[in-house]
Design a protein around this motif. Sequence first.
Motif, PDB file in Angstrom:
ATOM      1  N   ILE A   1      58.771  53.164  15.846  1.00 33.52           N
ATOM      2  CA  ILE A   1      60.055  52.563  15.478  1.00 33.52           C
ATOM      3  C   ILE A   1      60.151  51.102  15.910  1.00 33.52           C
ATOM      4  O   ILE A   1      60.618  50.246  15.158  1.00 33.52           O
ATOM      5  N   ALA A   2      59.700  50.803  17.142  1.00 31.99           N
ATOM      6  CA  ALA A   2      59.968  49.491  17.740  1.00 31.99           C
ATOM      7  C   ALA A   2      58.742  48.756  18.236  1.00 31.99           C
ATOM      8  O   ALA A   2      58.832  47.577  18.573  1.00 31.99           O
ATOM      9  N   GLY A   3      57.601  49.409  18.328  1.00 25.01           N
ATOM     10  CA  GLY A   3      56.405  48.760  18.838  1.00 25.01           C
ATOM     11  C   GLY A   3      56.097  49.179  20.264  1.00 25.01           C
ATOM     12  O   GLY A   3      56.719  50.099  20.819  1.00 25.01           O
TER      13      GLY A   3
ATOM     14  N   GLY B   1      49.468  43.118  29.752  1.00 23.18           N
ATOM     15  CA  GLY B   1      48.368  43.956  30.193  1.00 23.18           C
ATOM     16  C   GLY B   1      48.677  44.862  31.357  1.00 23.18           C
ATOM     17  O   GLY B   1      47.864  45.714  31.725  1.00 23.18           O
ATOM     18  N   ARG B   2      49.868  44.740  31.966  1.00 26.54           N
ATOM     19  CA  ARG B   2      50.220  45.556  33.122  1.00 26.54           C
ATOM     20  C   ARG B   2      51.052  46.761  32.688  1.00 26.54           C
ATOM     21  O   ARG B   2      52.013  46.627  31.935  1.00 26.54           O
ATOM     22  N   ASP B   3      50.718  47.937  33.171  1.00 25.20           N
ATOM     23  CA  ASP B   3      51.479  49.160  32.912  1.00 25.20           C
ATOM     24  C   ASP B   3      51.743  49.366  31.429  1.00 25.20           C
ATOM     25  O   ASP B   3      52.859  49.679  31.011  1.00 25.20           O
ATOM     26  N   THR B   4      50.709  49.185  30.622  1.00 29.57           N
ATOM     27  CA  THR B   4      50.880  49.383  29.179  1.00 29.57           C
ATOM     28  C   THR B   4      50.972  50.866  28.829  1.00 29.57           C
ATOM     29  O   THR B   4      51.439  51.223  27.753  1.00 29.57           O
ATOM     30  N   ARG B   5      50.533  51.714  29.735  1.00 30.83           N
ATOM     31  CA  ARG B   5      50.579  53.148  29.512  1.00 30.83           C
ATOM     32  C   ARG B   5      51.753  53.748  30.265  1.00 30.83           C
ATOM     33  O   ARG B   5      51.944  53.514  31.442  1.00 30.83           O
ATOM     34  N   GLY B   6      52.558  54.553  29.564  1.00 28.79           N
ATOM     35  CA  GLY B   6      53.629  55.254  30.242  1.00 28.79           C
ATOM     36  C   GLY B   6      54.966  54.546  30.189  1.00 28.79           C
ATOM     37  O   GLY B   6      55.210  53.662  29.363  1.00 28.79           O
ATOM     38  N   PHE B   7      55.858  54.931  31.115  1.00 32.04           N
ATOM     39  CA  PHE B   7      57.281  54.579  31.070  1.00 32.04           C
ATOM     40  C   PHE B   7      57.675  53.604  32.173  1.00 32.04           C
ATOM     41  O   PHE B   7      58.848  53.390  32.416  1.00 32.04           O
ATOM     42  N   ILE B   8      56.676  53.012  32.834  1.00 36.43           N
ATOM     43  CA  ILE B   8      56.961  52.152  33.984  1.00 36.43           C
ATOM     44  C   ILE B   8      57.539  50.805  33.563  1.00 36.43           C
ATOM     45  O   ILE B   8      58.536  50.329  34.110  1.00 36.43           O
ATOM     46  N   ARG B   9      56.933  50.156  32.572  1.00 40.88           N
ATOM     47  CA  ARG B   9      57.325  48.792  32.218  1.00 40.88           C
ATOM     48  C   ARG B   9      57.669  48.742  30.733  1.00 40.88           C
ATOM     49  O   ARG B   9      56.808  48.681  29.872  1.00 40.88           O
TER      50      ARG B   9
ATOM     51  N   HIS C   1      60.313  47.300  27.396  1.00 43.07           N
ATOM     52  CA  HIS C   1      61.138  46.184  26.927  1.00 43.07           C
ATOM     53  C   HIS C   1      62.620  46.525  27.029  1.00 43.07           C
ATOM     54  O   HIS C   1      63.457  45.632  27.178  1.00 43.07           O
ATOM     55  N   GLN C   2      62.944  47.805  26.917  1.00 47.98           N
ATOM     56  CA  GLN C   2      64.333  48.273  27.006  1.00 47.98           C
ATOM     57  C   GLN C   2      64.381  49.411  28.016  1.00 47.98           C
ATOM     58  O   GLN C   2      63.612  50.362  27.927  1.00 47.98           O
TER      59      GLN C   2
END
Length: 427
Positions: free
Chosen positions: A158-160, A268-276, A278-279
């Motif tokens: 939906i958002a990227g 490149g940091r915390d690209t996997r999961g729910f840590i970091r 945009h919203q």
Amino acid sequence: MHDIRLIRENAEAFDAALARRGVDAVAASILEMDTRRRDIATRMQEVQARRNEASKAIGAAMGKGDKDTAEALKAEVAALKTELPALEEDERTQTALQNAALSAIPNLPADGVPEGEDEAGNVEVSRWGTPRDFAFTPKEHADIGPVLGLDFETGALIAGARFTFLRGGMARLHRALAQFMLDRQTGENGYLECIPPLLVKDEAVFGTGQLPKFSEDLFRTTDRRWLIPTAEVSLTNAVQGQILNDAQLPLRMTALTPCFRSEAGAAGRDTRGFIRQHQFEKVELVSITRPEDSEAEHERMTACAEGVLQALGLPYRKMLLCTGDMGFTARKTYDLEVWLPGQNAYREISSCSNCGDFQARRMNARYRPVEAKGTEFVHTLNGSGLAVGRTLVAVLENYQQEDGSVDVPEVLLPYMGGLTRLVPLAG
């Protein structure tokens, strides 16, 4: 923003304090700008005084019939009138240059803040709780969450990247965490609940220090407003341009809001999961205090954030950030780092900062002391109480079961509508 008088009175100490943050000396260049601005201001006063004096002298010369003197004085007044607007423009330009230079300088660290270049220099102050002893190898939330309703794929569709779609019990658990935090901060800790704007003007993000230096970390709308990166922006700016009464302090505010960050500085940091993301949602804490009370308020605010982790039974450690890891506006910061067994590491879940009068000067926020003449700048503090998404991650990892389900912490049960455990969604 810094007090120019502080730099004038002790330039060496100012540069020495900045050096602790790894910032090169700036006092000499700032004082050079200040000298030019003051010279222009002095010349403006001289021109205005001479113009007034010459204007009066014209009448006296005319009264004596001394036309030559009167004409010479008129020519001088005309020249002064021409010079004055140019001086005023020069003064405005020089003031803008000086303010721009001052606004780009970070806050000075408080005494006792450890020196260091990055997070490696942070100092552990305390720990709470004992990490759970699992009878199985615990997994990361990104591995156990998808079947429970933490849908990374749909969010990205939906958002990227860095967006997530929450479903079912996962969405309910997220809401329960947010409501529990807000109820605790208002009901037990005395913060005033607020619903602030999510879109703000340039002046607001300048006031709390995101502009001009960190604009790339923010999202901007087509009508030139900014999406808030944290409710700190809206809550702190609630006192922008005001003179508060002493009796109003301390002013404690909290808000549960969506937050929006471009994460430009975290590629490149915390690209996997729910840590970091945009919203994300966060319960923010903001305090406006008298200068002499801000250190105690900082300890109190941090304890309010710690109380949420303790109630949830989540082990954590309290870190005093070093000079190289503090935020731009902070003079002292505590980070709370929650234990994530799936990552076998402590990760930041709250940051509580005392900004002193740094933001207040940018916002021109003052108060009137009871037994003193004039006004003083307030001190501002902000902290997370807590980041909801990161707390969800901590609950998932700490309360996971071997069969892939996740138990709901006891304090959240009143918010869960009878749901006591997250289990895989049907289908």
